[in-house]
Structure formats: structure tokens, C-alpha cells
Design a protein around this motif. Sequence first.
Motif, PDB file in Angstrom:
ATOM      1  N   ASN A  68       0.848  -1.204   0.000  1.00 58.14           N
ATOM      2  CA  ASN A  68       0.000   0.000   0.000  1.00 58.14           C
ATOM      3  C   ASN A  68       0.876   1.244   0.000  1.00 58.14           C
ATOM      4  O   ASN A  68       0.637   2.189   0.716  1.00 58.14           O
ATOM      5  CB  ASN A  68      -0.983  -0.007   1.179  1.00 58.14           C
ATOM      6  CG  ASN A  68      -0.246  -0.090   2.495  1.00 58.14           C
ATOM      7  OD1 ASN A  68       0.974  -0.169   2.511  1.00 58.14           O
ATOM      8  ND2 ASN A  68      -0.963  -0.060   3.595  1.00 58.14           N
ATOM      9  N   GLU A  73      -5.806   1.089  -2.658  1.00 59.39           N
ATOM     10  CA  GLU A  73      -5.988   0.105  -1.594  1.00 59.39           C
ATOM     11  C   GLU A  73      -4.852  -0.921  -1.599  1.00 59.39           C
ATOM     12  O   GLU A  73      -4.229  -1.162  -2.650  1.00 59.39           O
ATOM     13  CB  GLU A  73      -7.349  -0.578  -1.745  1.00 59.39           C
ATOM     14  CG  GLU A  73      -7.491  -1.383  -3.009  1.00 59.39           C
ATOM     15  CD  GLU A  73      -8.945  -1.555  -3.447  1.00 59.39           C
ATOM     16  OE1 GLU A  73      -9.468  -0.662  -4.149  1.00 59.39           O
ATOM     17  OE2 GLU A  73      -9.539  -2.577  -3.100  1.00 59.39           O
ATOM     18  N   GLN A  74      -4.618  -1.530  -0.434  1.00 57.50           N
ATOM     19  CA  GLN A  74      -3.552  -2.536  -0.276  1.00 57.50           C
ATOM     20  C   GLN A  74      -3.649  -3.589  -1.377  1.00 57.50           C
ATOM     21  O   GLN A  74      -4.702  -4.187  -1.573  1.00 57.50           O
ATOM     22  CB  GLN A  74      -3.710  -3.163   1.111  1.00 57.50           C
ATOM     23  CG  GLN A  74      -3.074  -4.508   1.310  1.00 57.50           C
ATOM     24  CD  GLN A  74      -1.755  -4.431   2.097  1.00 57.50           C
ATOM     25  OE1 GLN A  74      -1.092  -3.400   2.124  1.00 57.50           O
ATOM     26  NE2 GLN A  74      -1.399  -5.516   2.722  1.00 57.50           N
TER      27      GLN A  74
END
Length: 293
Positions: A68, A73-74
Amino acid sequence: TKDWNGIEQIVLRNPQGGSARVSLHGGQVISWRNERGEELLFTSSKGILKPPKAMRGGIPICFPQVGNCDSLEQHGFARNKIWVVDDDPPPLPPNDSRGKSFVDLLLKPSEEDLKFWPHSFEFRLRVSLGMDGNLALVSRIRNVNGKPFSFSFAYHSYLSVSDISEVRVEGLETMDYFDNLCKKERFTEQGDAITFESEIDRVYLSSPNCIAVLDHERKRTYVLRKEGLPDVVVWNPWEKKSKAMSDFGDDEYKQMLCVDGAAIEKPISLKPGEEWTGRLEIAVVPSSFCSED
Ligand code: BG6
């Protein structure tokens, strides 16, 4: 077939009795079994098969970002999207289909996705199961935008192992690595092979195209062969981090190791109309062999 959430899954089988199961949620391989029906990928008993999050285990696809490090988003959005079956994919070389049972999937960004990552792409994924039981993934990402874009990528492969303290990874010795997905500080691997006694979250840089993961207790070796994917992520959350993850059992870190074929250090850049291909093939053999490389 459909899972309990109504999201389609495709089951690939070979004549020897091996199988692989792919979910349209994320284009994620969620099971891979050998001819004896033994599961070769780790999936958490606490894994949740419910969008929008990817199920903990199998092979989630990280795109257009790994980690991230940026604002996305991760591990990017691809693993959280519903893919479609692509009935008419552009042809691949014969080696990617000969003697194999396969499915082609497609992901294109929605209007909503373009707000977060304003780049039009077509992401084609072929998952195949060979007569030899090998699992292969071929990703083709095309820029259908008017402007160049770049991305990082990983096949986040959760391998199933009997006991992490008995596992060793060969092929990464003497390699440079980042000790964290986002911190770009370089270290050099000193050991003969990688063994595990605490949390690990590393990106090995410009690694060889064949990596072996030896599970002594099961007398099983995973041989990972990759193309277009210079880096390798090695991740095990160990005890403390396992307890902090709600979709992962407290002791499950002992039974898994993520070894990902990835492109992280140097992001892939695509000009308009250009396409990138990244391949990963995993074989399970009785002993180590990357010897021909
Ligand atoms: C690994 C990362 O690849 O994935 C870890 O190196 C991360 O830092 C792990 O914790 C799991 O990520 P997620 O988003 O699936 O929980």
C-alpha cells in the motif's frame, strides 16, 4: 459451479485426477489439488469468501499495486473485483494451452474504478492445469488508454506447508532484497537458503526465474518458474501478526508461506496499445530441481 455467495467458480480437471478451482471474485485460484486429492495451496479456515475482500489464501492477484505504498488500496483492486469469463481471448503461444485444461478471464475497469486509477486497461488471465498437474497463470495487461501508465504486480501465492520451521527456499541466496514492500532500503541475503524463525516480509530483487520451496516433512518441493516477473516476495506473518488478522487463524502461519512472482522494484510501464505478459508455473516434485537453470 457457484459458491455460497452466488459467485461463479470454474473447476479445471486433468485426466489424472488433479484439479484447480478459480473464482470469478478476483480471478483468484482458491484450490489446487494433486491426483491424490491433496490440497497444495493454503487457504485459511477463517477465510471469508465474500466480496469485497479477497479470500485469505490461494493465489490472489495484486494489481495495479503491490502493498500500500501509494494511495490505492492494499495490493490494488483486481483481487476484489468480479471478473468475467473471456470466451474469445487473443491467441497465446501453443505452450500455454497444449495438453492443458484452462479458463480465460477478463477484467476491465468500471467507471468507478477509473475515478481511483484513471487508466483504461484490459487484463486477461489464463489459468491452466497441465497433464503433469502443474498450475500455470498467464496475465496479459494491455493499455487501451490514450496515455502511458505503470503498475506493480504479484501472484500472491499461498503455498501449503506442513511446518514452516522445516521449510527452506532455494534460489534467492546472495540476492538483494527490500525488507519491506514499500521501504526501498537494500540488503543482501547472506544465508545458503532461506529458513524461517520469525516474521518475514521481503522483496527479493531481480531473482532467478526458478525458485524451489522445500517442505522436508512432506517430502514435497514446489518449483516456481516465472517469466516477466523479476522480483519475488516472501511473506510469513508469524505469531503476532497472525493474531492481528481477523481472517487468519492464530497458528495458521505454521502451515503457509507466500512466495510470489512479482514486478515491484521497477514498475511495468505501458505506452498506449502496449501489452505486458507475466507468467508463473508451479510444479510439485519429490525433491529440489532448478538445476537446469
Ligand atoms: C504480503 C505483504 O504480500 O501480503 C504483507 O508483504 C501483507 O505486508 C500481506 O500483510 C497480506 O496482505 P493482505 O492485504 O492480503 O492482508
